[in-house]
Design an enzyme around this catalytic site. Structure first.
Site, PDB file in Angstrom:
ATOM      1  N   THR A  54       0.834  -1.209   0.000  1.00  0.00           N
ATOM      2  CA  THR A  54       0.000   0.000   0.000  1.00  0.00           C
ATOM      3  C   THR A  54       0.860   1.247   0.000  1.00  0.00           C
ATOM      4  O   THR A  54       0.482   2.272  -0.565  1.00  0.00           O
ATOM      5  CB  THR A  54      -0.911  -0.017   1.246  1.00  0.00           C
ATOM      6  OG1 THR A  54      -1.819  -1.099   1.112  1.00  0.00           O
ATOM      7  CG2 THR A  54      -1.700   1.266   1.404  1.00  0.00           C
ATOM      8  N   SER A  83       1.486  -7.467  -0.864  1.00  0.00           N
ATOM      9  CA  SER A  83       2.178  -8.472  -0.045  1.00  0.00           C
ATOM     10  C   SER A  83       1.323  -9.686   0.291  1.00  0.00           C
ATOM     11  O   SER A  83       1.839 -10.684   0.778  1.00  0.00           O
ATOM     12  CB  SER A  83       2.764  -7.852   1.226  1.00  0.00           C
ATOM     13  OG  SER A  83       1.797  -7.701   2.237  1.00  0.00           O
ATOM     14  N   THR A 138       1.611  -4.187   4.361  1.00  0.00           N
ATOM     15  CA  THR A 138       1.397  -4.517   5.775  1.00  0.00           C
ATOM     16  C   THR A 138       0.915  -5.959   5.984  1.00  0.00           C
ATOM     17  O   THR A 138       1.094  -6.520   7.061  1.00  0.00           O
ATOM     18  CB  THR A 138       0.346  -3.579   6.414  1.00  0.00           C
ATOM     19  OG1 THR A 138      -0.892  -3.726   5.721  1.00  0.00           O
ATOM     20  CG2 THR A 138       0.797  -2.137   6.394  1.00  0.00           C
TER      21      THR A 138
HETATM   22  C1  SIN Z   1      -0.137  -5.196   1.023  1.00  0.00           C
HETATM   23  O1  SIN Z   1       0.063  -5.836   2.070  1.00  0.00           O
HETATM   24  O2  SIN Z   1       0.666  -5.201   0.084  1.00  0.00           O
HETATM   25  C2  SIN Z   1      -1.385  -4.413   0.848  1.00  0.00           C
HETATM   26  C3  SIN Z   1      -1.947  -3.921   2.129  1.00  0.00           C
HETATM   27  C4  SIN Z   1      -1.056  -2.947   2.835  1.00  0.00           C
HETATM   28  O3  SIN Z   1       0.103  -2.706   2.523  1.00  0.00           O
HETATM   29  O4  SIN Z   1      -1.584  -2.348   3.819  1.00  0.00           O
END
Ligand code: SIN
Length: 328
Positions: A20, A66, A99
């Site tokens: 994100t 991720s 995240t």
């Molecule tokens: C991810 O984990 O790539 C998408 C969600 C985020 O980063 O909060």
């Protein structure tokens, strides 16, 4: 790609992997309808003032949401980190990451890197296109940690809090302060670019020396699945995984993590199926579903436990064990 923002040391390498923090939405008031992994790490750094005297370099290692993290990306990242950390002129590494599986990547690094220098993962809950993105401050804070004299080990920095890789867990779906360290508490805080420690920096893991640089990038790790124990649970899912193994199916499981209730207890159906799996040669480990606390072993336990590790980290530890690297 390399970005040199300052010619003086300490040097910090920033590796981009997506998430994100690198996400873009059609409108700046949209914090959830974005596509992750759109903005390059060099662009993320362009708007960030490096701490005085810190020289930044950036490399894009991956560009993924991720949730789709793969072992091959972990290997590429860990190998790049290991190579960079061996450079005596480098103070530390920052990794920008989504995240959703951040705690898994952090725990993998903790287990295999034996990092005496800081490796700092950071992230964002709002996309780069948001009216008020949280990524730039998180990156700035992560660079502050990576360039702090004496900092060491694998940490996660989010919303001004520094968490140890072995303790950190994503605990919120939306708030920008989305991570917690449970009973262990955070390592410290970043306040106006200065780290205030709440406890010592993480120690490097004990056990076998890290062997990550030797592993081929296309190595298929042993398959380890996580099965939940819950009200009304049945053992047939485990039985079918074990049957695939008995049939010699490619990619059949070698290990099983049971996401156990409370202090490591299992629904009787899961417990019986787990015993059948162990008898068939599958390595089985219990990890508690509880976000806090640890499993306290009892006399007569027939299935090993993962202590304070939750199921996703227990899965990584078991994979590494099966690969012959104890990690921690
Ligand atoms: C991810 O984990 O790539 C998408 C969600 C985020 O980063 O909060």
């Amino acid at each position: 790609m390399k970005v040199h923002k300052d010619s003086h040391g300490p040097r910090v390498l920033v590796l981009g992997t997506g998430g994100t923090i690198a996400g873009r939405a059609a409108s700046s008031d949209d914090n959830i309808g974005y596509v992750a992994g759109q903005v390059g790490v060099a662009e993320l750094l362009a708007g960030i003032e490096a701490p005085p005297g810190v020289a930044l370099e950036a490399e894009q290692v991956a560009q993924v949401d991720s949730k789709d993290m793969e072992f091959s990306i972990w290997l590429a990242l860990a190998q790049r980190c290991a190579q960079a950390l061996a450079d005596p002129t480098l103070a530390g590494v920052v990794v920008t990451h989504g995240t959703d599986t951040l705690e898994e990547t952090a725990f993998f690094f903790h287990s295999v890197l034996g990092a005496l220098k800081p490796v700092v993962l950071t992230c964002a809950m709002r996309p780069a296109s948001a009216l008020s993105p949280d990524g730039p401050q998180n990156v700035r804070d992560a660079i502050a940690v990576a360039s702090t004299p004496g900092a060491q080990g694998v940490t996660v920095v989010c919303a001004g809090v520094v968490h140890a890789a072995q303790d950190v867990q994503k605990v919120h779906t939306y708030r920008i302060d989305a991570f917690a360290s449970g009973d262990a508490g955070p390592v410290g805080f970043v306040e106006e670019g200065v780290v205030r420690l709440a406890k010592p920096w993480p120690e490097r893991p004990t056990g076998a020396p890290p062997s990550i640089p030797d592993w081929p990038r296309d190595a298929d790790p042993p398959r380890v699945e996580i099965v939940f124990s819950h009200a009304g649970a049945r053992g047939d899912l485990i039985d079918s995984l074990v049957a695939q193994r008995a049939q010699g199916a490619p990619g059949a499981i070698s290990g099983l993590v049971l996401a156990a209730t409370g202090n490591g207890t299992l629904h009787r159906e899961i417990e019986q199926a787990a015993a059948r799996a162990q008898a068939a040669g599958v390595r089985v480990v219990r990890a508690t579903r509880c976000p806090q606390g640890r499993i306290l072993a009892k006399p007569g336990d027939t299935i090993d436990d993962a202590g304070a590790l939750g199921p996703v980290k227990a899965r990584i530890r078991l994979q590494l064990e099966l690969m012959g690297t104890t990690g921690c």
